[in-house]
Design an enzyme around this catalytic site. Structure first.
Site, PDB file in Angstrom:
ATOM      1  N   ALA A  45      42.207  26.255   7.193  1.00 65.86           N
ATOM      2  CA  ALA A  45      42.193  26.490   8.646  1.00 65.86           C
ATOM      3  C   ALA A  45      42.876  27.697   8.734  1.00 65.86           C
ATOM      4  CB  ALA A  45      42.613  25.304   9.424  1.00 65.86           C
ATOM      5  N   CYS A  46      42.478  28.868   9.514  1.00 67.48           N
ATOM      6  CA  CYS A  46      42.895  30.106   9.351  1.00 67.48           C
ATOM      7  C   CYS A  46      42.958  30.573  10.744  1.00 67.48           C
ATOM      8  CB  CYS A  46      42.119  30.859   8.416  1.00 67.48           C
ATOM      9  SG  CYS A  46      41.710  29.995   6.900  1.00 67.48           S
ATOM     10  N   GLY A  47      43.363  31.914  10.575  1.00 70.96           N
ATOM     11  CA  GLY A  47      43.178  32.828  11.798  1.00 70.96           C
ATOM     12  C   GLY A  47      42.365  34.100  11.501  1.00 70.96           C
TER      13      GLY A  47
ATOM     14  N   GLN B 150      43.928  35.440   8.219  1.00 66.64           N
ATOM     15  CA  GLN B 150      45.198  35.129   7.578  1.00 66.64           C
ATOM     16  C   GLN B 150      44.774  33.776   7.458  1.00 66.64           C
ATOM     17  OE1 GLN B 150      49.131  35.499   7.032  1.00 66.64           O
ATOM     18  NE2 GLN B 150      48.051  33.923   6.137  1.00 66.64           N
TER      19      GLN B 150
END
Length: 947
Positions: free
Chosen positions: A34-36, A247
């Protein structure tokens, strides 16, 4: 050694990650992240360094969405995807006496190589040879400057040599998209050649990007390291009109250099819950690929998706194929991540587009925010449920800023011309080539009107109710209802507690106490194969759905019949039969069997085996079934009905789930799976879980004929008081459909089209050989029984139904799975254990409590649970008690999990807090905090406030 070093063991390649082996209870397919994500773009297409620097700033402000391991200087991954910085590159290469052609006439490949010069040289030569074979001139190589000391020791230990290869445009590629297609084919040829040659260092080889438009800088970095590791990103000459950054947070993954995002076309924040099915169906479609756009090179690009790649990488592979086949970027995204169209009120033209393409590809379903670019346009889309945040600004200086949250760039309020958030299923697109922001309606209107999809659907698609009616009825067995019920393991409990309530209320009965009966593999009673499978459920980062409140985004519609060529769609692509749900009545089945339309020719394939032929008869019958399925497809059949109605004294039924999955995977391996749909006509199926597993392993529809006959008998006997057989059947079907939808939603899956074949299950107690052959891709971490034991259990039930002494069948057994019975299934909590526990609590006598624990340990768990099979080993000398920490020191490290209030009752939540405070440990309030009154200590000194 850090987790990264242990995992990668000195290697950094995508191949290493993809081939990581399961060890013990660990399996790499359970990795999630799970990221940005963010992008910044100049709407007018002007290339500036500010776009690059702003994107890096946005990336750094997403650092909290990333992670690191025991080495705080090694991140899970970060990167930037942008346009080729032409002026910068031209000047840099001129120092090497490499003269670049005009813009668009060359390409840049960003390549990870082993650090050892020898293997790196051999891999460079392989790249050049492959480029030469397809007429793509190699203009030179450039080593990308890097500051290795800016990253942590874990990242450095697996750091690759990173170089750029510069390629000229071949004469065969007359324009940009043709050049991109040549580069796509070249990359796939290189990847295949590297995999096929046992070259030293090949595990370190990876092509991060190969394009005439874009280049990717990424690695095992944290967000704040990207520009320090790649110093040229800070050079003012490095310019782009758009840049996409990512990210990474590897929830359960081992980071690596190649698995950092962005990929070649997208960056992804979320999860694809249906990945296994998406991979299977894409592999099945490859046998039907025919495309003028690839010509003789079609073999070079398959398999489209590398087995074992991350869900994001697989989605990128699929997107790339659709783009190279001639589709526009928004069209390809609409196919992969469609908005909810079945039940939502949307433009009929858009609905026709989605409906048409549902015949070509199932949704890649799951919570996802995806940012994407082809180097000219850049955009983002949100999944149909909107389970990922996605915000954007349009500024007065002509930029669009998109990110997984607000605040990634400081923009003065007076410069914000427009701001908003993506809504479920909606798309944002910026076309920097034409200089405009295109809203969702405009994008999709343009895409949806390119072909007469509505006309094609009206002319070709057939609804099940439109098929010719027939006076024929489904064949009745010569065996009695009771005999067949016993053969398929029916119990009185199932009839009274499951089937009857479903037929009376239209709802699946609900239990609240969990299951305390043995796992199927540990039970002393013959078990149905369905019971060996447990469905996965959504985790924290990919939440389940509320199927009731989110009805608009869900659908149970499925298609029967052959599927067309994904690369060359036309009117014939939608020549299928639409069904509204997975449950067929006997009348529906007869209509399908006797339909005169040659496009929907049906074949009935018996799924039985001789009951008296001895061990191995079921395996022989399975092999015959698979060959019969192939022969039926060869003869033009597009609907295969797997039926066990031929069950009688001499013929036992192959477990329907085994038959279905065996045929499904056989046809996948054979390359003919897309030629036909599988329908299961079985007396074994009656519970919602049975339907779910069958659909998950490839069945498009199921006719539970014995369940219908059982309901009929319950109506006749007055157990179902309505007296209306058709009404009972309709309510039963309704309850099954609702139950299937509920189970799908637990995994965050919205459409049955995505659930179909997705194999969202883990086997518990089946042998690796059985799962590898007939349930390919399914995990069975502890092993267990095989075909021989399955056959034996099937024959035990069959012999009970058809005993050697005729007429000795008797009544159905009660069962005792849901309610304890003396002669029923064993329960962990039975009258004896419950009595001991209550007696110990009321009398406050510890010796009675020990009697309770002895009963559970010795009599229950060993016969019911995996943990009950474990024991302590005492083959090492005991540690002297003087060397062991005292209890009051150990318990200070205890902690209770972050259970939010509401997940536990007030009493339980506060009791946990008090207990941990007494021990000196820690409890956790969970999300939402705690009521203020808990901050005040109790009169006796206890505190209800979580530490």
């Amino acid at each position: 050694m850090t987790r990264v070093e242990r995992a990668l063991n000195g290697q950094c390649s995508e191949a290493t990650e993809l081939t990581r082996q399961a060890q013990g209870l660990y399996d790499p397919q359970f990795e999630h992240d799970a990221c940005g994500i963010a992008f910044v773009v100049n709407v007018d297409g002007e290339q500036t360094h500010k776009i690059v620097s702003d994107s890096i700033t946005a990336l750094k402000n997403l650092q909290h969405r990333g992670a690191c391991g025991s080495d705080p200087e090694t991140g899970d991954g970060a990167g930037i995807l942008m346009q080729i910085p032409e002026s910068f590159l031209r000047e840099e290469l001129s120092s090497q006496r490499i003269s670049l052609p005009a813009s668009g006439d060359y390409a840049v490949g960003m390549i990870f190589l082993p650090r050892d010069p020898g293997p790196a040289g051999a891999l460079r030569a392989l790249v050049e040879n492959q480029a030469s074979e397809i007429g793509t001139p190699v203009l030179g190589w450039r080593s990308v400057p890097r500051a290795s000391d800016s990253v942590g020791p874990s990242a450095r230990s697996v750091e690759p040599q990173i170089e750029q290869v510069i390629l000229g445009r071949p004469e065969s590629a007359s324009y940009s998209i043709e050049f991109e297609k040549v580069l796509y084919i070249l990359r796939r040829r290189i990847e295949k050649a590297v995999a096929a040659n046992d070259l030293p260092g090949r595990d370190a080889f990876y092509i991060a990007s190969l394009s005439s438009r874009t280049v990717v800088y990424k690695g095992m970095l944290s967000a704040d390291q990207i520009d320090s590791y790649y110093p040229e990103l800070g050079d003012p000459r490095v310019e782009s009109a758009l840049a996409l950054v990512h990210q990474r947070f590897s929830t359960n993954t081992f980071p690596s250099w190649p698995l950092a995002h962005p990929y070649r076309y997208l960056a992804h924040n979320g999860e694809i819950n249906t990945l296994r099915g998406n991979l299977n169906w894409m592999r099945a479609r490859e046998a039907f690929f025919e495309s003028g756009c690839f010509g003789d090179s079609i073999e070079d690009v398959t398999p489209v998706i590398r087995e074992g790649i991350s869900d994001s990488g697989a989605l990128d592979n699929a997107l790339e194929l659709l783009l190279m086949s001639g589709r526009s970027l928004p069209e390809a995204i609409m196919m992969l991540i469609p908005e909810p169209w079945q039940n939502a009120p949307i433009d009929p033209v858009k609905r026709d587009f989605y409906d048409f393409h549902s015949s070509l590809m199932e949704p890649w379903d799951g919570p996802a925010a995806v940012a994407f670019t082809d180097g000219v346009s850049v955009g983002a889309v949100l999944d149909r449920n909107g389970l990922r945040p996605a915000r954007y600004y349009e500024t007065t200086d002509g930029r669009v800023i998109f990110a997984s949250e607000t605040g990634v760039l400081d923009v003065p309020p007076e410069m914000i011309r427009k701001k908003g958030r993506l809504e479920p299923g909606r798309m944002l697109l910026v076309d920097s080539g034409r200089g405009g922001v295109i809203d969702d309606d405009q994008i999709k209107r343009q895409v949806s009107t390119r072909n007469p999809y509505g006309t094609w659907l009206a002319e070709q698609r057939v609804a099940l109710e439109e098929l010719p009616s027939t006076d024929s009825t489904a064949p009745r067995s010569s065996s009695s209802l009771l005999e067949r019920q016993r053969a398929f393991g029916y119990t009185e409990e199932e009839k009274n507690l499951l089937l009857a309530p479903m037929a009376m209320t239209g709802e699946e009965p609900i239990g609240s106490m969990g299951m305390d009966t043995p796992l199927a593999v540990l039970s002393q009673r013959p078990q149905l194969l369905f019971n060996y499978f447990k469905q996965h459920f959504a985790q924290v980062t990919n939440p389940p759905l509320d199927a009731i409140r989110e009805e608009l985004v869900t659908s149970l519609k499925l298609l029967l019949g052959p599927r067309g060529n994904l690369l060359n769609p036309g009117a014939e692509s939608v020549r299928q039969i639409m069904i509204d749900g997975p449950v067929l009545t006997n009348h529906d089945l007869v209509k399908l069997r006797q339909n005169p339309d040659p496009d929907f020719k049906a074949a009935v394939l018996p799924i039985t085996f001789p009951a008296g032929d001895g061990s191995g008869a079921m395996e022989t019958a399975l092999e015959r079934l698979c060959s019969d399925a192939s022969a039926a497809i060869e003869s033009g059949c597009s609907i295969l009905i797997l039926s066990d109605r031929a069950l009688d004294r001499d013929h036992a039924a192959i477990p329907s789930l085994l038959a279905t999955s065996a045929v499904h995977h056989h046809l996948l391996r054979e390359g003919t799976r897309m030629s036909a749909s599988l329908i299961v006509d079985s007396g074994e199926v009656r519970e919602v879980h049975h339907f779910c597993t069958l659909i998950g392993y490839g069945a498009s529809a199921i006719c539970p004929y014995l369940a219908f006959e059982t309901l009929e008998s319950l109506v006749v006997d007055g157990v179902i008081p309505s007296g209306d057989i058709e009404d009972a059947q309709a309510k039963y079907i309704k309850s099954v459909n609702k139950g299937v939808l509920k189970v799908m939603s637990k995994m965050g899956i919205s459409t049955i089209d995505s659930y179909h074949g997705a194999q969202i299950f883990e086997a518990v107690g089946l042998s690796p050989e059985l799962t590898a052959r007939h349930f390919t891709g399914t995990v069975s971490r502890i092993g267990g029984i095989g075909l021989e034991e399955l056959e034996r259990e099937t024959l035990v039930r069959h012999l009970e139904a058809f005993p050697e002494r005729a007429g000795a069948t008797g009544a159905l057994p009660w069962g005792g799975t849901y309610h304890w019975r003396k002669d029923g299934e064993h329960h962990l909590f039975n009258p004896e254990t419950v009595y001991k526990l209550q007696h110990a609590a009321r009398s406050e006598r510890y010796e009675i409590f020990k009697e309770y624990t002895r009963l559970v340990d010795e009599q229950s768990e060993q016969r019911s649970t995996i943990r009950g099979l474990l024991d302590f080993r005492f083959d090492q000398p005991p540690v002297p008690i003087e060397e062991v920490e005292p209890v009051d020191s150990i318990v200070r490290r205890f902690a209770t999990g972050a259970m939010s209030f509401g997940a536990l009752s007030t009493e339980a939540h506060e009791t946990l807090a008090i207990a941990m405070n007494r021990l000196g440990g820690k409890s956790n309030s969970g999300e939402g905090g705690e009521a203020p009154e808990r901050f005040t200590p109790e009169p006796n000194g206890d505190s209800r406030s979580s530490a």
